[in-house]
Write an enzyme that holds these catalytic residues in place. Sequence first.
Site, PDB file in Angstrom:
ATOM      1  CG  ASP A  24      -0.262  -0.168   2.529  1.00 11.71           C
ATOM      2  OD1 ASP A  24       0.981  -0.323   2.565  1.00 11.71           O
ATOM      3  OD2 ASP A  24      -0.960  -0.144   3.554  1.00 11.71           O
ATOM      4  CG  ASP A 100       7.102  -2.462  12.551  1.00 10.35           C
ATOM      5  OD1 ASP A 100       6.706  -3.424  13.244  1.00 10.35           O
ATOM      6  OD2 ASP A 100       6.344  -1.565  12.162  1.00 10.35           O
TER       7      ASP A 100
END
Length: 184
Positions: A24, A100
Amino acid sequence: HYKFALTELFDRRQFPRVIILEDDMELAPDFFDYFEATSNLLDVDESILAVSSWNDNGQKQFVHDSELLYRSDFFPGLGWMLKRELWAELKPKWARAYWDDWLRLPEQRKGRQTIRPEVCRTYNFGEHGSSMGQYFSQYLAPIRLNALPVNWAQKDLSYLLDVSYPALHGLPAAHRAPSSPSQP
């Protein structure tokens, strides 16, 4: 799925570096040139963890200079490049989830920094992603995607190397960190 993909690219296909993108993301016109130019920094400076195309503070009202890059102690993710040697270090202990956040931990960073631009080279348009849109309109929608291509091949990025960066790339002396007696 990240571990599977990185294993395939680094271990099986033997790529020296990989750029990781989510599905995205919109890319700036100079996205690939940016990574090509910064790949040398990643290769020669062991104090660099990764190169990112994202600035978490990259909202339109805060960013202005499309050519300015920084070293950061915070790993921003969202379009980033790492090299095979780092993958070899991280692979055995790769996080099962929230990779992350895991990569931001001191045990993984080991004092290394990430190169990131002032103006983002990626834009996340995934309003209904894993955060279910709760932060999109407030934090992600106002992010500025670079629209002015920079000729990165002509830029001297040596100021980002560990031996050069403490001078903070030209800021007035009052803003520089004090040097120790062993440093000029």
